[in-house]
Design a protein around this motif. Structure first.
Motif, short mmCIF file in Angstrom:
data_model
loop_
_atom_site.label_atom_id
_atom_site.label_comp_id
_atom_site.label_asym_id
_atom_site.label_seq_id
_atom_site.Cartn_x
_atom_site.Cartn_y
_atom_site.Cartn_z
N LEU A 385 -24.01 15.07 38.18
CA LEU A 385 -22.76 14.61 37.58
C LEU A 385 -22.95 14.17 36.12
O LEU A 385 -22.25 14.62 35.23
CB LEU A 385 -22.18 13.45 38.40
N ASN A 426 -12.34 3.94 42.51
CA ASN A 426 -12.54 5.22 43.17
C ASN A 426 -11.47 5.47 44.24
O ASN A 426 -10.92 6.56 44.35
CB ASN A 426 -13.94 5.24 43.80
N GLY A 430 -8.83 8.00 42.91
CA GLY A 430 -9.39 9.26 43.43
C GLY A 430 -10.79 9.51 42.89
O GLY A 430 -11.17 8.99 41.84
N HIS A 431 -11.49 10.39 43.61
CA HIS A 431 -12.90 10.67 43.26
C HIS A 431 -13.03 11.31 41.89
O HIS A 431 -13.99 11.05 41.17
CB HIS A 431 -13.52 11.61 44.31
N HIS A 432 -12.05 12.15 41.57
CA HIS A 432 -12.12 12.85 40.30
C HIS A 432 -12.18 11.86 39.13
O HIS A 432 -13.01 11.97 38.23
CB HIS A 432 -10.92 13.78 40.18
N GLU A 433 -11.29 10.86 39.19
CA GLU A 433 -11.25 9.85 38.13
C GLU A 433 -12.50 8.98 38.19
O GLU A 433 -13.03 8.55 37.17
CB GLU A 433 -9.99 9.00 38.23
N ASP A 435 -15.42 9.94 39.13
CA ASP A 435 -16.49 10.71 38.49
C ASP A 435 -16.42 10.59 36.97
O ASP A 435 -17.44 10.45 36.29
CB ASP A 435 -16.38 12.19 38.89
N LYS A 436 -15.18 10.67 36.46
CA LYS A 436 -15.02 10.56 35.00
C LYS A 436 -15.53 9.22 34.49
O LYS A 436 -16.16 9.14 33.43
CB LYS A 436 -13.53 10.73 34.63
N LEU A 493 -8.07 6.35 32.38
CA LEU A 493 -8.25 7.20 33.57
C LEU A 493 -6.88 7.43 34.17
O LEU A 493 -6.13 6.47 34.36
CB LEU A 493 -9.14 6.50 34.60
N ALA A 494 -6.56 8.69 34.43
CA ALA A 494 -5.28 9.05 35.02
C ALA A 494 -4.13 8.40 34.25
O ALA A 494 -3.19 7.86 34.82
CB ALA A 494 -5.24 8.61 36.49
#
Ligand code: C2E
Ligand code: MG
Ligand code: MG
Length: 805
Positions: A385, A426, A430-433, A435-436, A493-494
């Motif tokens: 990652l 998280n 969400g996981h995507h954010e 990860d960011k 984030l988001a």
């Protein structure tokens, strides 16, 4: 692959004379060939027209045959001709020729034999039948007489080769009876034999290959020569055989070698002893992009990439010479300029004299393999990652760092980071954010530490930072502070501004653990303490270190206030002229009167001010304050000089000369009243820049001294390159005077040299009359120390001035 042996076998050890030629010129010949024509060495033959080996009247005929063979036409593969030796003598020659393709080039190979004797024997036939019979019987080659298409007579050699008991069993036999039913081309042995015998009767001579059968049924290839003769008045055929099994094997071996050479995936280059390329194979062309015709005659250095230095090639050649072989990896360059990595084996192939005659290099392109290898290695040791080192690489790096510090006695710090409330972010975004966020955290930590430090991700929201080479754990605390601050900055984030924070636990080698595992465990423990203490903070595993760090951090905050809050003060210590006892000037020394902790010594807060950058405002306060006092005293008529101390960091501040000039103007103090003290380290830091700054300060009239002289690495001779006025011998050399012989010698040496270089010398820290006496006798000009006076607050100076002699 045994190209080497094949080439050697073909060209050097054959009994037959062999040469390979291309475009009418001999490329290579074997020793037997040279010998046949009366030359000393095969190398002498290379490059000569092949046709020159024949009698002049034969040349047009043979040249035509060669031309037709070279262009791929089917022509007789065995024929006779008249050879011409080097000394001009002639002889009967039998030539077997074939063509083959090697490395994309068409070569002709000729195998030659001197048949003068046999020819002579046949010519004698008519003259002396008796003599002929003797020759016939004694000939080492199987020989027959044929009449009416049947063998009527043969010699011992013929009996022996076929494995029959005696000559009688071979009489009145048709040649096809000593042959398999069909010849290799499919024609029946009987029909073919009839045809060939008929042709010879008509033409006089014929030579061809024939497969014979021994008595035990085994087959062997023979070269058959038929010549028409008259025997006892009857048309007959004289027939000789030659077992060509060996030649067949050599040809097969050569075809095999040529096949391997042409079809192998490995590039092959054959060079002569000087490195000139003789041939390359198709794989060479595929890998390098160079066609054979572009490189033949050149050296492999056209592929050079300059990735290896001279020494690399020197070692390679010396190994090739001593061991006859070199193998290794080498970066070369393709025709299109791209560098590639090859795995290469070079072998020296010895000639008949045992000396290297050829080099054969076999290589494969391993660039892609290596790239994949590197990629796999990277994947194995890095977090997918963030791209940071993972726990395996961390363990490796940490082990290495510990190993180094065991030798250097340095400390190593392990910082264990855990993001606060990462799970909440998280789960909600969400996981995507998530990860960011982790990627951004990795980036920010990376920017906070030095390149030489290791930042790794253990997994999840856990990171570990390894810091090497620091002098004080305060530095570690400052890094932890910086990381906490940088991670506290919000990120988007988001579409939302998200605040995250981190808790850090710190373990320090060697006191908090002997090995990587213990340090990581203790740093982890300390991290939980940081969480318990309310998050977004750090904790050392060692309690006293915590206190120390906390005190330093508090101090930093308080030092900021001290500058504005009137807690700073300058004390002044006189410098006294040894000869007269008169006053040479004062050194201004900074004091911090802390409201609760009382007076804090400069050695405690100046390094901190350096680390935090507070030294800059602090030092300008010192210069300003010193100049204000100077102005006041000078107004009273005293020609007083004051020295101030500058730290390395402030000294390299570009605006320094300009700001000093402004302060001097504002306070109306001449530059000549101000002196700058610099440590050796500050001077040596960046010598080029230092000279420029010093020159600008000197231009303002300032004097420059080098402080704490003798504790650094500079020499007086070196310092002379800088525009300085004086050196101050460090207190540590004065302390044990006059009893310590070594210190006494050092002080004397400094004084001698300084005198020669025309520099003033001040001895620091003089406390006793014995020290003073020693220094006076050694010729020291100025003294500073408690013997005369402690540093005094400005208010007490007037009194001291009155009392002073
Ligand atoms: P330094 O420039 O070598 O200053 C001499 C130090 O030796 C002073 O300590 C002084 O009080 C002490 N000293 C003088 N005579 C004697 C003696 O006879 N015996 C003993 N035992 N000590 C003596 P201090 O004031 O604690 O300063 C320590 C260091 O702090 C200085 O060393 C200097 O490097 C630095 N410093 C002081 N003021 C400043 C400042 O304004 N700016 C900067 N950058 N550094 C400063
Ligand atoms: Mg000083
Ligand atoms: Mg000093």
């Amino acid at each position: 692959m045994d190209v080497n042996l094949t080439i050697k076998g073909l060209f050097d050890t054959a009994i037959d004379a062999i040469c390979a030629h291309r475009d009418g010129r001999i490329i290579v010949a074997n020793p037997a060939f040279a010998h046949l024509f009366g030359y000393d060495s095969a190398d002498d033959m290379a490059g000569r027209p092949v046709i020159d080996t024949l009698a002049p009247e034969e040349r047009p005929r043979i040249a035509e045959t060669i031309r037709r063979r070279s262009s791929g036409e089917e022509v007789a593969s065995v024929y006779t001709a008249t050879g011409l030796r080097r000394d001009g003598s002639r002889f009967d020659l039998e030539i077997g020729a074939s063509a083959f393709v090697l490395g994309g080039e068409r070569y002709c190979v000729a195998v030659l034999r001197d048949i003068s004797e046999a020819e002579a024997a046949k010519r004698h036939l008519v003259e002396s039948e008796e003599r002929f019979r003797n020759l016939f019987k004694m000939s080492p080659d199987p020989t027959w007489i044929i009449q009416d298409n049947r063998f009527i007579e043969c010699n011992r050699a013929a009996v022996a080769i076929l494995g029959y008991p005696d000559e009688d069993s071979l009489k009145n036999v048709h040649p096809s009876e000593l042959s398999p039913e069909f010849q290799p081309d499919g024609e029946s042995s009987f029909a073919k034999a009839e045809r060939l015998m008929g042709m010879t009767m008509a033409n006089g001579l014929h030579r061809f290959e024939w497969t014979h059968k021994r008595r035990d049924g085994s087959l062997f290839p023979a070269e058959v020569t038929l010549s028409a003769i008259q025997l006892q008045g009857k048309p007959s055929l004289h027939c000789t055989w030659r077992d060509i099994t060996e030649r067949h094997q050599a040809e097969a071996q050569m075809r095999l070698a040529a096949g391997v050479f042409d079809s192998t995936q490995e590039g092959i280059v054959v060079t002569d002893i000087n490195g000139n390329i003789l041939s390359v194979n198709p794989a060479f062309t595929r890998i390098t992009g160079y066609a054979g015709c572009e490189v033949i005659g050149k050296t492999p250095s056209i592929l050079k990439s300059h990735h290896q230095d001279q020494n690399f090639y020197r070692v390679m050649w010396s190994e090739l010479r001593s061991k006859g072989e070199w193998r290794g990896e080498l970066w070369n360059r393709r025709k299109d300029g791209e560098a590639y990595l090859e795995w290469l084996t070079i072998s020296a192939v010895a000639g008949q004299d045992g000396k290297p005659a050829r080099y054969v290099a076999v290589f494969s392109d391993v660039t892609e393999l290596r790239r994949k290898d590197d990629q796999i290695r990277h994947q194995a040791y890095h977090d997918a990652l963030t791209g940071l080192p993972n726990r395996f690489l961390l363990a490796d790096r940490l082990d290495h760092a510990l190993e180094v510090s065991r030798r250097t006695q340095d400390q190593v710090a392990v910082l264990f980071l855990d993001l606060d409330r990462f799970k909440v972010i998280n789960d909600s975004l969400g996981h995507h954010e998530g990860d960011k966020l982790l990627v951004e955290v990795a980036r920010r930590i990376g920017q906070t530490v030095r390149k030489s430090d290791t930042v790794s991700r253990l997994g999840g929201d856990e990171f570990v930072v390894v810091l090497g080479t620091f002098t004080d754990t305060t530095e570690v605390a400052l890094v932890a502070e910086k990381i906490i601050a940088t991670l506290a900055r919000p990120l988007r984030l988001a579409g939302k501004a998200v605040h995250s924070s981190t808790s850090i636990g710190i373990a320090v080698f060697p006191q908090d653990g002997e090995d990587a595992a213990a340090l990581l465990k203790n740093a982890d423990t300390a991290m939980y303490q940081a969480k318990a203490a309310g998050r977004s903070c750090f904790r050392f595993f060692d309690r006293s270190m915590n206190e120390h760090a906390v005190r330093r951090l508090e101090l930093e905050a308080q030092l900021r206030q001290a500058i504005d809050g009137n807690q700073l003060e300058l004390h002044y210590q006189p410098k006294v002229l040894v000869e007269t006892g008169g006053l040479a000037g004062f050194e201004a020394l900074l004091r911090w009167n802390h409201p609760e902790q009382g007076r804090i010594p400069p050695m405690e807060f100046i390094p901190l001010a350096e680390e935090t950058g507070l030294i800059i405002p602090l030092s300008y306060w010192v210069i300003e304050e010193a100049c204000r006092k100077l102005a006041k005293w000078r107004k009273g008529g005293a020609d007083i000089k004051v020295a101030i101390n500058l730290s390395a960091r402030q000294f390299h501040d570009e605006k320094l000369p300009q700001r000093i000039e402004a302060i001097l103007q504002r306070t109306k103090v001449p530059g000549s009243a101000l002196e700058i003290e610099l440590t050796e380290g500050a001077v040596m830091d960046a010598p080029g820049r230092t000279i420029v700054i010093l020159q600008r300060l000197r231009a303002l009239g300032l004097r420059i001294s080098v402080d704490d002289f003798g504790t650094g690495y500079s020499s007086l001779a070196y310092l002379k390159r800088f525009p300085i006025n004086a050196v101050k011998i460090d207190r540590s050399f004065v302390m044990d005077l006059p009893d310590d012989a070594e210190d006494a010698a050092i002080v004397r040496a400094i004084l001698d040299l300084a005198r020669a270089l025309n520099l003033d010398v001040v001895a620091e820290g003089v406390e006793t009359v014995e020290q003073l006496d020693f220094l006076r006798r050694a010729g020291c000009g100025q003294i500073q120390g408690y013997y005369f006076s402690q540093p005094l607050p400005a208010s007490e100076l007037d009194e001291w001035l009155r009392k002073a002699p």
